[in-house]
Structure formats: C-alpha cells, structure tokens
Motif scaffolding. Structure first.
Motif, PDB file in Angstrom:
ATOM      1  N   PHE A   1      -2.320   2.259  -8.746  1.00 20.33           N
ATOM      2  CA  PHE A   1      -3.644   2.272  -8.119  1.00 20.33           C
ATOM      3  C   PHE A   1      -4.270   0.878  -8.175  1.00 20.33           C
ATOM      4  N   LEU A   2      -4.118   0.215  -9.319  1.00 24.36           N
ATOM      5  CA  LEU A   2      -4.616  -1.151  -9.472  1.00 24.36           C
ATOM      6  C   LEU A   2      -3.924  -2.089  -8.495  1.00 24.36           C
ATOM      7  N   GLU A   3      -2.606  -1.908  -8.306  1.00 26.09           N
ATOM      8  CA  GLU A   3      -1.841  -2.790  -7.434  1.00 26.09           C
ATOM      9  C   GLU A   3      -2.153  -2.580  -5.954  1.00 26.09           C
ATOM     10  N   ILE A   4      -2.821  -1.489  -5.632  1.00 20.60           N
ATOM     11  CA  ILE A   4      -3.295  -1.299  -4.252  1.00 20.60           C
ATOM     12  C   ILE A   4      -4.537  -2.153  -4.008  1.00 20.60           C
TER      13      ILE A   4
ATOM     14  N   PHE B   1       1.453 -13.989  -7.220  1.00 21.10           N
ATOM     15  CA  PHE B   1       0.870 -12.934  -8.048  1.00 21.10           C
ATOM     16  C   PHE B   1      -0.253 -12.164  -7.346  1.00 21.10           C
ATOM     17  N   THR B   2      -0.669 -12.619  -6.160  1.00 26.04           N
ATOM     18  CA  THR B   2      -1.671 -11.840  -5.426  1.00 26.04           C
ATOM     19  C   THR B   2      -1.071 -11.000  -4.297  1.00 26.04           C
ATOM     20  N   THR B   3       0.104 -11.382  -3.796  1.00 30.26           N
ATOM     21  CA  THR B   3       0.683 -10.644  -2.673  1.00 30.26           C
ATOM     22  C   THR B   3       2.093 -10.113  -2.958  1.00 30.26           C
ATOM     23  N   VAL B   4       2.959 -10.963  -3.503  1.00 35.89           N
ATOM     24  CA  VAL B   4       4.359 -10.573  -3.686  1.00 35.89           C
ATOM     25  C   VAL B   4       4.532  -9.656  -4.895  1.00 35.89           C
ATOM     26  N   THR B   5       3.903 -10.017  -6.026  1.00 34.87           N
ATOM     27  CA  THR B   5       4.059  -9.224  -7.248  1.00 34.87           C
ATOM     28  C   THR B   5       3.600  -7.774  -7.086  1.00 34.87           C
ATOM     29  N   PRO B   6       2.449  -7.502  -6.453  1.00 36.65           N
ATOM     30  CA  PRO B   6       2.048  -6.096  -6.264  1.00 36.65           C
ATOM     31  C   PRO B   6       3.052  -5.288  -5.438  1.00 36.65           C
TER      32      PRO B   6
ATOM     33  N   ILE C   1       0.839  -1.203   0.000  1.00 39.77           N
ATOM     34  CA  ILE C   1       0.000   0.000   0.000  1.00 39.77           C
ATOM     35  C   ILE C   1       0.871   1.249   0.000  1.00 39.77           C
ATOM     36  N   LEU C   2       1.913   1.262   0.834  1.00 34.71           N
ATOM     37  CA  LEU C   2       2.757   2.452   0.967  1.00 34.71           C
ATOM     38  C   LEU C   2       3.543   2.736  -0.312  1.00 34.71           C
ATOM     39  N   THR C   3       4.154   1.701  -0.892  1.00 35.92           N
ATOM     40  CA  THR C   3       4.990   1.918  -2.072  1.00 35.92           C
ATOM     41  C   THR C   3       4.171   2.337  -3.288  1.00 35.92           C
ATOM     42  N   ASN C   4       3.026   1.690  -3.480  1.00 39.48           N
ATOM     43  CA  ASN C   4       2.181   2.072  -4.614  1.00 39.48           C
ATOM     44  C   ASN C   4       1.558   3.451  -4.415  1.00 39.48           C
ATOM     45  N   SER C   5       1.190   3.765  -3.182  1.00 40.86           N
ATOM     46  CA  SER C   5       0.665   5.107  -2.888  1.00 40.86           C
ATOM     47  C   SER C   5       1.735   6.165  -3.114  1.00 40.86           C
ATOM     48  N   MET C   6       2.985   5.808  -2.800  1.00 40.32           N
ATOM     49  CA  MET C   6       4.095   6.728  -3.008  1.00 40.32           C
ATOM     50  C   MET C   6       4.250   7.056  -4.493  1.00 40.32           C
ATOM     51  N   ILE C   7       4.138   6.033  -5.355  1.00 41.87           N
ATOM     52  CA  ILE C   7       4.249   6.252  -6.796  1.00 41.87           C
ATOM     53  C   ILE C   7       3.151   7.178  -7.289  1.00 41.87           C
ATOM     54  N   ILE C   8       1.916   6.935  -6.849  1.00 42.34           N
ATOM     55  CA  ILE C   8       0.792   7.786  -7.262  1.00 42.34           C
ATOM     56  C   ILE C   8       1.015   9.223  -6.813  1.00 42.34           C
ATOM     57  N   THR C   9       1.468   9.395  -5.588  1.00 38.19           N
ATOM     58  CA  THR C   9       1.696  10.735  -5.034  1.00 38.19           C
ATOM     59  C   THR C   9       2.782  11.470  -5.805  1.00 38.19           C
ATOM     60  N   ILE C  10       3.894  10.779  -6.060  1.00 34.13           N
ATOM     61  CA  ILE C  10       5.013  11.412  -6.772  1.00 34.13           C
ATOM     62  C   ILE C  10       4.602  11.824  -8.177  1.00 34.13           C
ATOM     63  N   VAL C  11       3.893  10.937  -8.879  1.00 33.26           N
ATOM     64  CA  VAL C  11       3.463  11.243 -10.250  1.00 33.26           C
ATOM     65  C   VAL C  11       2.496  12.426 -10.259  1.00 33.26           C
TER      66      VAL C  11
ATOM     67  N   ALA D   1      -7.708  -8.523 -12.207  1.00 32.77           N
ATOM     68  CA  ALA D   1      -6.720  -9.289 -12.976  1.00 32.77           C
ATOM     69  C   ALA D   1      -6.873  -9.017 -14.470  1.00 32.77           C
ATOM     70  N   SER D   2      -8.123  -8.976 -14.955  1.00 39.58           N
ATOM     71  CA  SER D   2      -8.368  -8.699 -16.373  1.00 39.58           C
ATOM     72  C   SER D   2      -7.876  -7.310 -16.745  1.00 39.58           C
ATOM     73  N   MET D   3      -8.105  -6.357 -15.850  1.00 39.56           N
ATOM     74  CA  MET D   3      -7.649  -4.998 -16.109  1.00 39.56           C
ATOM     75  C   MET D   3      -6.128  -4.934 -16.170  1.00 39.56           C
ATOM     76  N   GLU D   4      -5.461  -5.758 -15.375  1.00 42.20           N
ATOM     77  CA  GLU D   4      -3.995  -5.741 -15.378  1.00 42.20           C
ATOM     78  C   GLU D   4      -3.440  -6.212 -16.722  1.00 42.20           C
ATOM     79  N   TYR D   5      -4.063  -7.239 -17.307  1.00 44.01           N
ATOM     80  CA  TYR D   5      -3.646  -7.673 -18.645  1.00 44.01           C
ATOM     81  C   TYR D   5      -3.728  -6.517 -19.637  1.00 44.01           C
ATOM     82  N   ILE D   6      -4.882  -5.843 -19.620  1.00 42.90           N
ATOM     83  CA  ILE D   6      -5.126  -4.768 -20.579  1.00 42.90           C
ATOM     84  C   ILE D   6      -4.156  -3.609 -20.364  1.00 42.90           C
ATOM     85  N   LEU D   7      -3.958  -3.253 -19.094  1.00 46.56           N
ATOM     86  CA  LEU D   7      -3.103  -2.102 -18.783  1.00 46.56           C
ATOM     87  C   LEU D   7      -1.648  -2.375 -19.135  1.00 46.56           C
ATOM     88  N   LEU D   8      -1.184  -3.588 -18.906  1.00 45.20           N
ATOM     89  CA  LEU D   8       0.193  -3.936 -19.279  1.00 45.20           C
ATOM     90  C   LEU D   8       0.380  -3.874 -20.791  1.00 45.20           C
TER      91      LEU D   8
END
Length: 310
Positions: free
Chosen positions: A68-71, A278-283, A39-49, A108-115
């Motif tokens: 945001f998706l990875e949160i 892919f549900t906990t470590v990858t995000p 949560i912290l690392t992904n929120s940090m990316i959103i904040t910085i951007v 998960a479907s959205m992640e395919y599309i976004l990548l």
C-alpha cells in the motif's frame, strides 16, 4: 539560523530531465508504463493477501501494508513528472511543492520504520517459532502498523518545516524532477546552514538506527538458521528472508548515496538518476521481488487465478 516566513516566489520550475520533444515523449511512455505496472503489481499483492486465508499471518499483513505504501510513494512524484514530459509545463506552485515535499518525506520515513518492523517479524518467526503466534498477534501487528504511520507523519512534518520557514526570492528553477529538500534549500534566500546540519543529523539517525536494528535482527536470524539440523529447513528459512534483505539493500543504498554524503548540498548529475531509482523503479521491483521469490505468494496467485477462470 535566520528564517523568514515570507516568499516572493509563487511557483517553481522543475527542470527534471532535459531533452528534445521526442525524448520527452519517450520518457513519458517509459515512466507511464512503470507507474501503471507499479500500481497493478502492488494492488495485486494487497488483493491476494486480503482474499487468500493462507496468507492471513503477520508476515503478509506487513507486506500488504508495504505494498500500500509503495502505491502512494511513487504517486507523490511520478504524475507531476509525467505531466511535464507530456505537456512541457514543468511549473509547480509553491503550495503544491511544499505538499509534495511533505508527502515524500512522510512516506519515505514510514518505509524505514516498516522495513525495520518486517525484520523484527522475521526475527521472532525464526528465532522464537513456538512463541511467534503469541508475540506477533493481530492486535500487536496493528499497533506496529499504526505506529509506522504516526512516525512517518511526524517526521514528514519535521523534514518539511523549512519549506514554510525560509524565503524564496531569487531563482525559481529547481534542478530536480520533484520538490526535494536539498535542491529547494539551494534556492532559499535565507541562511540554511543550520538547517542542513539538522537535516544531516536527522537523516543519519533515521537511516542508521533502522539499519542497525535490521542488521542485529538478521545476525541473530543467521545464527539460528545455521544451527538448524536440516539443510531443507535452512534453505526454507533463508528464502523467507532474502526478499526482505534485497529490498532493504536497494532502498537504503540509494538513499545513503543521495542524502548522507559529507556535503549533501553539493550537486551531482547522478543524484537525479539515483533518486529516480528509489522513487520509481524500486516500488516496482519490490512486489516482483516478494512475489516471484515467494512460493506462498505464487501458490496464492495460482489459487486466485483458478477462481477467476472458474
């Protein structure tokens, strides 16, 4: 495919990961730390951007959407898993199970599309640098982002329909740490053979088409990079792509192992461990991969830290 929309079971038991009370508490601490860091690392990316004007371009616009998706992606599964580790109560209601199932496949479907969209962004940036700003304008980027959400929403419904159609009147012990479709189908009292065929077909389309498009994009990118006269230019171009390629390999590799083998109904003990990746470590790894290997992100983080200190 015979279906029955009546179910005799009001709740399922998520067997998850067995172990003594001490082991369950250890699991709780480990995955709580992973979840908080995610949560912290992904929120940090959103904040910085959002804050740093130097990052207001299509690449980081999609990266913030991805963060945001990875949160939310791990939020679908981890809190319930943590609750089971801490309290020992691994029951989940039928409606909560279906909601978790839908949310998981939606994201998960959205992640395919976004990548895939992110690969196209790199293709236009490297292969058509002069036209890049015109092609990937803000309006078009927003439409692509909205399209990824809509695509994930529709596919999530399609993948979770069996939860509403099949009846569950026998065992309620789900051999998983969240409500996934294949373990759920094993408990169904109705005939699920037809749906499993549809699921495999849909899964291959959902995985292979984006993977093919990403491969084609990077084939053109590699050819273009190799034609650059400057070694420095080639290195810089490759560095903007390597993070995305790493994330693609992590996500697609684990998903293909779990869902797209010849007999997905066959259970393997490794399935839960791979699904856990892919549900906990990858995000958690994704923001670290993008930030630690990205000089622009590190500079933006340094500028933000300087503002905070001052």
């Amino acid at each position: 495919m015979a279906v029955n929309n009546q179910t005799c079971i009001n709740e399922f038991i998520l067997l998850g990961f067995p172990g003594s009370r001490e082991v369950q508490i250890l699991y709780f601490v480990v995955f709580l730390v992973i979840y908080i860091l995610t949560i912290l690392t992904n929120s940090m990316i959103i904040t910085i951007v959002c804050i740093d004007k130097h990052l207001h371009n299509p690449m980081y616009f999609f990266l913030s959407n991805f963060a945001f998706l990875e949160i939310w992606y791990p939020t679908v599964t981890i809190p319930k898993m943590l609750s089971g580790f801490l309290t020992g109560n691994k029951e989940i209601s039928y409606r909560s199970c279906i909601a978790q199932l839908y949310s998981f496949y939606f994201l998960a479907s959205m992640e395919y599309i976004l990548l895939t969209i992110m690969a196209f962004d790199r293709y236009f940036a490297i292969c058509y640098p002069l036209q890049y700003g015109t092609i990937m304008n803000l309006g078009f980027c927003k439409k692509l982002a909205i399209g990824s959400w809509i695509g994930g929403f529709l596919n999530g419904w399609a993948m979770s329909i069996p939860g509403f159609l099949f009846s569950f009147c026998e065992s309620n012990e789900l051999s998983h740490f969240f409500c996934d479709i294949m373990p759920l189908m094993k408990l169904a009292s109705s005939d699920t053979v037809g749906y499993v065929v549809i699921f495999i077909y849909n899964g291959w389309v959902l995985v292979i088409v984006p993977l093919f498009l990403i491969t084609v994009s990077y084939s053109f990118i590699i050819v273009t990079i190799l034609r650059l006269p400057s070694a420095t230019g080639r290195t810089k171009a490759f560095s903007t792509c390597i993070s995305h390629i790493t994330v693609v390999l992590l996500f697609f590799g684990t998903v293909i192992f779990v869902y797209l083998r010849l007999d997905p109904m066959q259970s393997y003990e490794a399935d839960k461990a791979v699904a856990l990746i892919f549900t906990t470590v990858t995000p958690l790894l994704n923001p670290l991969i993008y930030s630690l290997r990205n000089k622009d992100m590190l500079k933006a983080l340094s500028r933000l830290w300087g503002k905070i200190c001052n």
